[in-house]
Write a protein that holds these residues in place. Structure first.
Motif, PDB file in Angstrom:
ATOM      1  N   ILE A 102       0.890  -1.059  -0.020  1.00 47.17           N
ATOM      2  CA  ILE A 102      -0.075  -0.160  -0.017  1.00 47.17           C
ATOM      3  C   ILE A 102       0.949   1.464   0.029  1.00 47.17           C
ATOM      4  O   ILE A 102       0.729   2.441  -0.609  1.00 47.17           O
ATOM      5  N   LYS A 103       1.943   1.242   1.008  1.00 41.56           N
ATOM      6  CA  LYS A 103       2.647   2.290   0.824  1.00 41.56           C
ATOM      7  C   LYS A 103       3.456   2.646  -0.319  1.00 41.56           C
ATOM      8  O   LYS A 103       3.605   3.536  -0.968  1.00 41.56           O
TER       9      LYS A 103
ATOM     10  N   ALA B 141       2.464   1.678  -3.463  1.00 40.55           N
ATOM     11  CA  ALA B 141       1.478   2.116  -4.623  1.00 40.55           C
ATOM     12  C   ALA B 141       1.224   3.552  -4.327  1.00 40.55           C
ATOM     13  O   ALA B 141       1.069   4.369  -5.261  1.00 40.55           O
ATOM     14  N   LYS B 142       1.006   4.148  -3.204  1.00 37.10           N
ATOM     15  CA  LYS B 142       0.606   5.466  -2.845  1.00 37.10           C
ATOM     16  C   LYS B 142       2.073   6.390  -3.260  1.00 37.10           C
ATOM     17  O   LYS B 142       2.025   7.463  -3.673  1.00 37.10           O
TER      18      LYS B 142
ATOM     19  N   LEU C 109       1.964   6.824  -6.627  1.00 35.23           N
ATOM     20  CA  LEU C 109       1.162   7.823  -7.144  1.00 35.23           C
ATOM     21  C   LEU C 109       1.595   9.150  -6.836  1.00 35.23           C
ATOM     22  O   LEU C 109       1.436  10.164  -7.834  1.00 35.23           O
ATOM     23  N   GLU C 110       2.063   9.401  -5.988  1.00 36.60           N
ATOM     24  CA  GLU C 110       2.737  10.836  -5.587  1.00 36.60           C
ATOM     25  C   GLU C 110       3.931  11.087  -6.282  1.00 36.60           C
ATOM     26  O   GLU C 110       4.085  12.315  -6.684  1.00 36.60           O
TER      27      GLU C 110
ATOM     28  N   ARG D  68      -3.983   7.286 -10.908  1.00 35.04           N
ATOM     29  CA  ARG D  68      -5.253   7.498  -9.673  1.00 35.04           C
ATOM     30  C   ARG D  68      -5.072   6.093  -8.871  1.00 35.04           C
ATOM     31  O   ARG D  68      -4.949   4.986  -9.642  1.00 35.04           O
ATOM     32  N   TYR D  69      -5.472   6.191  -7.651  1.00 34.55           N
ATOM     33  CA  TYR D  69      -5.747   5.014  -6.849  1.00 34.55           C
ATOM     34  C   TYR D  69      -7.337   5.048  -6.106  1.00 34.55           C
ATOM     35  O   TYR D  69      -7.364   6.166  -5.521  1.00 34.55           O
TER      36      TYR D  69
ATOM     37  N   ASN E 127     -10.161   3.100  -3.950  1.00 35.47           N
ATOM     38  CA  ASN E 127     -10.409   2.021  -3.142  1.00 35.47           C
ATOM     39  C   ASN E 127     -11.806   1.942  -2.649  1.00 35.47           C
ATOM     40  O   ASN E 127     -12.099   1.245  -1.608  1.00 35.47           O
TER      41      ASN E 127
ATOM     42  N   ASP F 247      -6.663  -3.585  -0.993  1.00 34.50           N
ATOM     43  CA  ASP F 247      -6.782  -2.019  -0.596  1.00 34.50           C
ATOM     44  C   ASP F 247      -7.703  -1.264  -1.567  1.00 34.50           C
ATOM     45  O   ASP F 247      -8.146  -0.219  -1.165  1.00 34.50           O
TER      46      ASP F 247
ATOM     47  N   LEU G  43      -4.934   0.529  -8.699  1.00 36.30           N
ATOM     48  CA  LEU G  43      -3.958   1.489  -9.036  1.00 36.30           C
ATOM     49  C   LEU G  43      -4.271   1.298 -10.749  1.00 36.30           C
ATOM     50  O   LEU G  43      -4.048   0.519 -11.220  1.00 36.30           O
TER      51      LEU G  43
END
Length: 242
Positions: A51-52, A54-55, A58-59, A85-86, A88, A106, A109
């Motif tokens: 999850i970390k 993936a985000k 995105l950032e 974009r992500y 959930n 979660d 993506l």
């Protein structure tokens, strides 16, 4: 094609499908078992580490190389992609989770390629436009009926900009179908550079429907069969200042 060892060197090692180094995403190494719609759609599990990553991707808002596993110790470069974009929400997860359990996911993506080069063949007349639409619709409907008769669930992906027209699923088996139709009895079609690049995906299939407006006849090709049977002629060139 690169080996697993070579891939580790290119993407900074590690065993995650989102490869990071010094808190920077270096690239993706994806298997289609858990992500059959990759590279455009990635199903992210509920582990805190992934999850970390993936985000972070995105950032980062940067294109990175993406490789998809073709076979044991063989990885194919699919192009450069970035996370757009992500999501959930439950509806999105349900739509894209495929065979995986919703409680194990979660979010989803979504990735976009940096290859925007598409060749568009413009029909010459309004009659050609209408005929083209009828040919395309017939080809799509013929393909859907064919795969549904074989027990597949077929999902229309034409408006999702994911590099193929239909997604066919039966149990854990997934196929990505690029559909080409013609009113003629002769197999002839146009393939963009982006579409040909997508054909390296092991799940990809080319569907050609001939005589689409009279007596539709469908034939299925793997990438290897397509490359072997057809001649590829350049339609245009991009010219830039060196």
């Amino acid at each position: 094609m690169v080996t697993t060892k070579e891939l580790a060197s290119i993407l900074a090692g590690g065993d995650s499908y989102i490869r990071t180094k010094n808190n920077i995403v270096k690239g993706l190494a994806i298997t289609t078992t858990d992500n059959p719609e990759a590279p455009e759609i990635i199903v992210v599990g509920n582990g805190p580490r992934i999850i970390k990553s993936a985000k972070l991707f995105l950032e980062q808002k940067e294109y990175v190389p993406v490789y998809v596993k073709q076979a044991t110790n063989k990885w194919k470069f699919m192009g450069n992609y970035r996370a757009e974009r992500y999501l959930n929400d439950s509806e999105t997860i349900e739509r894209y989770r495929r065979h995986r359990k919703a409680e194990d996911i979660d979010g989803i993506l979504f990735l976009n390629s940096d290859d925007k080069d598409e060749v568009i063949i413009q029909p010459r007349t309004a009659i050609d436009v209408e005929k083209k639409k009828r040919v395309e619709l017939s080809a799509i409907n013929t393909t859907i009926s064919y795969y549904e008769s074989k027990g597949y669930k077929v999902i229309d992906r034409q408006k999702d900009n994911c590099g193929y027209d239909l997604l066919a699923e039966k149990g854990k088996s997934t196929l990505k179908l690029e559909v080409k139709g013609t009113a003629s009895e002769v197999q002839r079609f146009f393939l963009s550079r982006n579409e040909r690049a997508k054909s390296t995906d092991p799940l990809w299939r080319l569907i050609i429907v001939t005589s689409a407006l009279s007596k539709p006849y469908l034939e299925v090709f793997t990438t290897e069969q397509m490359e072997s049977k057809f001649n590829f002629s350049e339609l245009c060139w991009e010219c830039t200042i060196p």
